[in-house]
Structures are given as structure tokens and as C-alpha cells.
Design an enzyme around this catalytic site. Structure first.
Site, PDB file in Angstrom:
ATOM      1  N   ASN A  14      -4.751 -10.253  -2.262  1.00 19.94           N
ATOM      2  CA  ASN A  14      -5.189  -9.004  -1.639  1.00 19.94           C
ATOM      3  C   ASN A  14      -4.341  -7.893  -2.230  1.00 19.94           C
ATOM      4  OD1 ASN A  14      -5.820  -6.870  -0.010  1.00 19.94           O
ATOM      5  ND2 ASN A  14      -4.926  -7.730   1.862  1.00 19.94           N
ATOM      6  N   TRP A  15      -4.954  -7.117  -3.090  1.00 19.47           N
ATOM      7  CA  TRP A  15      -4.185  -6.057  -3.768  1.00 19.47           C
ATOM      8  C   TRP A  15      -3.908  -4.867  -2.860  1.00 19.47           C
ATOM      9  CZ3 TRP A  15      -6.084  -5.364  -9.562  1.00 19.47           C
ATOM     10  CH2 TRP A  15      -5.741  -6.519 -10.287  1.00 19.47           C
ATOM     11  N   LYS A  16      -4.533  -4.819  -1.703  1.00 21.35           N
ATOM     12  CA  LYS A  16      -4.359  -3.699  -0.773  1.00 21.35           C
ATOM     13  C   LYS A  16      -4.635  -2.383  -1.518  1.00 21.35           C
ATOM     14  CE  LYS A  16      -1.433  -6.660   1.959  1.00 21.35           C
ATOM     15  NZ  LYS A  16      -0.353  -6.818   2.907  1.00 21.35           N
ATOM     16  N   HIS A 101      -7.990  -7.667   8.636  1.00 23.58           N
ATOM     17  CA  HIS A 101      -6.585  -7.713   8.225  1.00 23.58           C
ATOM     18  C   HIS A 101      -5.761  -6.907   9.226  1.00 23.58           C
ATOM     19  CE1 HIS A 101      -2.921  -7.113   5.954  1.00 23.58           C
ATOM     20  NE2 HIS A 101      -3.300  -8.118   5.175  1.00 23.58           N
ATOM     21  N   GLU A 103      -3.529  -4.851   8.850  1.00 24.11           N
ATOM     22  CA  GLU A 103      -3.362  -3.433   8.488  1.00 24.11           C
ATOM     23  C   GLU A 103      -4.601  -2.630   8.884  1.00 24.11           C
ATOM     24  OE1 GLU A 103      -2.260  -4.232   4.440  1.00 24.11           O
ATOM     25  OE2 GLU A 103      -0.350  -5.055   5.153  1.00 24.11           O
ATOM     26  N   GLU A 171      -1.988 -14.749   9.399  1.00 24.39           N
ATOM     27  CA  GLU A 171      -0.941 -13.899   8.834  1.00 24.39           C
ATOM     28  C   GLU A 171      -0.096 -13.319   9.959  1.00 24.39           C
ATOM     29  OE1 GLU A 171      -2.279 -12.370   4.666  1.00 24.39           O
ATOM     30  OE2 GLU A 171      -2.742 -10.908   6.207  1.00 24.39           O
ATOM     31  N   GLY A 177       4.831  -8.591   3.866  1.00 24.65           N
ATOM     32  CA  GLY A 177       5.587  -7.630   3.056  1.00 24.65           C
ATOM     33  C   GLY A 177       7.049  -7.509   3.416  1.00 24.65           C
ATOM     34  N   SER A 216       4.336 -12.904   2.883  1.00 23.07           N
ATOM     35  CA  SER A 216       5.496 -13.132   2.009  1.00 23.07           C
ATOM     36  C   SER A 216       5.439 -14.456   1.256  1.00 23.07           C
ATOM     37  CB  SER A 216       6.806 -13.020   2.808  1.00 23.07           C
ATOM     38  OG  SER A 216       6.962 -11.700   3.300  1.00 23.07           O
ATOM     39  N   GLY A 237      -0.330 -10.999  -0.781  1.00 23.39           N
ATOM     40  CA  GLY A 237      -0.350  -9.560  -1.009  1.00 23.39           C
ATOM     41  C   GLY A 237       0.420  -9.198  -2.265  1.00 23.39           C
ATOM     42  N   GLY A 238       1.663  -8.782  -2.084  1.00 21.23           N
ATOM     43  CA  GLY A 238       2.464  -8.256  -3.193  1.00 21.23           C
ATOM     44  C   GLY A 238       2.508  -9.154  -4.413  1.00 21.23           C
TER      45      GLY A 238
HETATM   46  O1  LIG Z   1      -3.221  -9.993   2.750  1.00 24.29           O
HETATM   47  C1  LIG Z   1      -2.080 -10.331   2.408  1.00 24.29           C
HETATM   48  C2  LIG Z   1      -0.982 -10.289   3.313  1.00 24.29           C
HETATM   49  O2  LIG Z   1      -0.973  -9.183   4.139  1.00 24.29           O
HETATM   50  C3  LIG Z   1       0.338 -10.742   2.812  1.00 24.29           C
HETATM   51  O3  LIG Z   1       1.026  -9.711   2.135  1.00 24.29           O
HETATM   52  P1  LIG Z   1       2.405 -10.081   1.409  1.00 24.29           P
HETATM   53  O4  LIG Z   1       2.143 -11.301   0.578  1.00 24.29           O
HETATM   54  O5  LIG Z   1       2.710  -8.880   0.581  1.00 24.29           O
HETATM   55  O6  LIG Z   1       3.398 -10.355   2.488  1.00 24.29           O
END
Ligand SMILES: O=C[C@H](O)COP(=O)(O)O
Length: 256
Positions: A14-16, A101, A103, A171, A177, A216, A237-238
Site C-alpha cells: 500500500n503506497w498510501k 484502512h 487512515e 492492522e 508506521g 511495520s 506500507g513503507g
Molecule cells: O497498509 C499498510 C499499513 O498501514 C502498514 O503500514 P506500514 O508497513 O508502513 O507500517
């Protein structure tokens, strides 16, 4: 309840709100680095921002990488400025869409009912819905994790879900993050509960729905987290922004 890993795993990125056209090179690098042993072991999905879905789908065509959206509107079209429908994502080449999600739930006040409507929209458009659930730090500290996640599932899962059109992503909000992760025992407890709920709601289909862990996940902790029973992959994510890190996570599934 079944206890083995019944389904082929999925590692989803997920590149957000990250990524410009130049970032499409990472998808090309992922495809190039996805050798036969990785292809045999795991499905890979990247969800870039909406601006890049069509180009990402073109870049990924003919490779093992699938492309998805990060959100969709519940309606197919209409006067909803700034929104993107599931049909538009499908038209752009997406096969999946993330809904609910944390967020989106936090930044846009999305309720379980709204998330369920979005998941139904995904199905209407022929997309796989990745429905996200997870507790906040305060909810975990209050010992409410299982109740919160159970309630989110009950409210967010769409009718008619099957193992082919639904993925659930657990999650914990406090792990996203932050570099923090739950213990493997904590992950196991939540995933086992989600499996029980899916089996009770969907019968045999529920045994085969993929349940991803997110929060994470990195190459350094992927093997440990992805070995937990009923963890059928990761929502990353990141660490999905760079091909090497993303492939390093997926490599946890590579057969020795
Ligand atoms: O959608 C992905 C998640 O919110 C995880 O994000 P993260 O891997 O940066 O903690």
C-alpha cells in the site's frame, strides 16, 4: 476451525499518498526480481495512489504483479467530486481495492457501514475487496482488541463474500508506521479469532479467505510474522515503496 495455512499467500503493498510517475520503476524492478520460486510461492499486489493505477497496471501487465486501488466510493458514478469508483479502478486495470484502512477510518470518518458499502461496490465492479480492521493503542491497553476487531468484521464485511473476492487485513493502528509490532502470540490470537468469525459467517469459504497482517512489516521481521498460524500474507506500507524491501518481505515465502 482449520489450523493450517489453507490458501496461497498474498503480499500486498500500500503506497498510501506516495509515488510519482518515476516510482513506476519500482514496479518494473519488482517484476524483474520476482523469480520463478517466488512466483510459485506467493501472489504479489501493489496499490499505488489513484493517479498511478492505470500506468501501474500497464507497467505490470504480463508480470506476476497485480495492481489495486487504496479506496473506492460506494457508488459507480455521479456527483462526488474527488472520489474514484470501483468501476473506474477496474477500468484502469486494478484487480483489488483496499477498503476501511484505519487512515481512511480516522481521516475521513469512515464507519463500518461505509466500509461495507465500499466492499460491496468492489464486488459489483469485479474487484477483490481488502477489508482492513484493527484496534487502536487505547483499545489494546483496555483489553478490548478482540471485541473491537470482531465488531469491525461484523459491521464491515459485505454479504456474498467468498474466498475469491475477499481478503481481510488485520492492522493494529498503533503498529502502522511506528516500527512497533505485536508479539507473535498477540497476532496469532487475533488471526485465529478472525478465522473463527469468517468460518462461522462464510462456512467453507471462510477457511480459505486470506487474512493479512499489516503494521511495520519489514524484511527483517517478515519471516517471524508470516509464520504465525492464520497469517496468509502481509499488507505492507513503507517497505513496499522500494522493490528490494518488498521482495525481501515476499521472500519469507520462498521455499528453501
Ligand atoms: O497498509 C499498510 C499499513 O498501514 C502498514 O503500514 P506500514 O508497513 O508502513 O507500517
Amino acid at each position: 476451525m482449520t489450523d493450517a495455512k489453507p490458501v496461497r499467500p498474498l503480499v500486498a503493498g500500500n503506497w498510501k499518498m506516495n509515488g510519482l510517475k518515476a516510482s513506476l520503476g519500482e514496479i518494473a524492478a519488482m517484476a524483474q526480481g520476482c523469480d520463478a520460486s517466488l512466483r510459485d510461492a506467493v501472489d504479489l499486489l501493489v496499490c499505488p495512489p489513484a493517479t498511478l493505477v492505470a500506468q501501474a497496471a500497464l507497467s505490470a501487465a504480463g508480470t506476476p504483479i497485480a495492481v489495486g486501488g487504496q479506496d473506492c466510493h460506494a457508488k459507480a458514478n455521479g456527483a462526488h467530486t474527488g472520489d474514484v469508483s470501483a468501476e473506474m479502478l477496474a477500468d484502469a486495470g486494478a484487480t483489488h481495492v483496499i477498503v476501511g484502512h484505519s487512515e481512511r477510518r480516522a481521516d475521513h470518518g469512515e464507519t463500518n457501514e461505509a466500509v461495507r458499502a465500499k466492499a460491496q461496490a468492489a464486488h459489483r465492479a469485479g474487484l477483490v475487496a481488502i477489508v482492513c480492521v484493527g484496534e487502536t493503542r487505547a483499545e489494546r491497553e483496555a483489553g478490548r482488541t478482540l471485541d473491537v476487531v470482531r465488531g469491525q468484521l461484523a459491521g464491515s464485511l459485505p454479504p456474498g463474500a467468498t474466498a475469491r473476492n475477499l481478503v481481510v487485513a488485520y492492522e493494529p493502528v498503533w503498529a502502522i508506521g511506528t516500527g512497533l509490532t505485536p508479539t507473535t502470540d498477540d497476532v496469532a490470537e487475533v488471526h485465529a479469532m478472525i478465522r473463527r468469525e469468517l468460518e462461522s459467517g462464510l462456512g467453507g469459504e471462510g477457511a480459505a479467505v486470506r487474512i493479512l497482517y499489516g503494521g511495520s512489516v519489514k524484511p527483517s521481521n517478515a519471516a517471524e510474522l508470516l509464520a504465525v498460524p492464520h497469517v496468509n500474507g502481509a499488507l505492507v506500507g513503507g517497505a513496499s515503496l522500494k522493490a528490494d524491501d518488498f521482495l525481501g518481505i515476499a521472500a519469507a515465502y520462498r521455499k528453501a
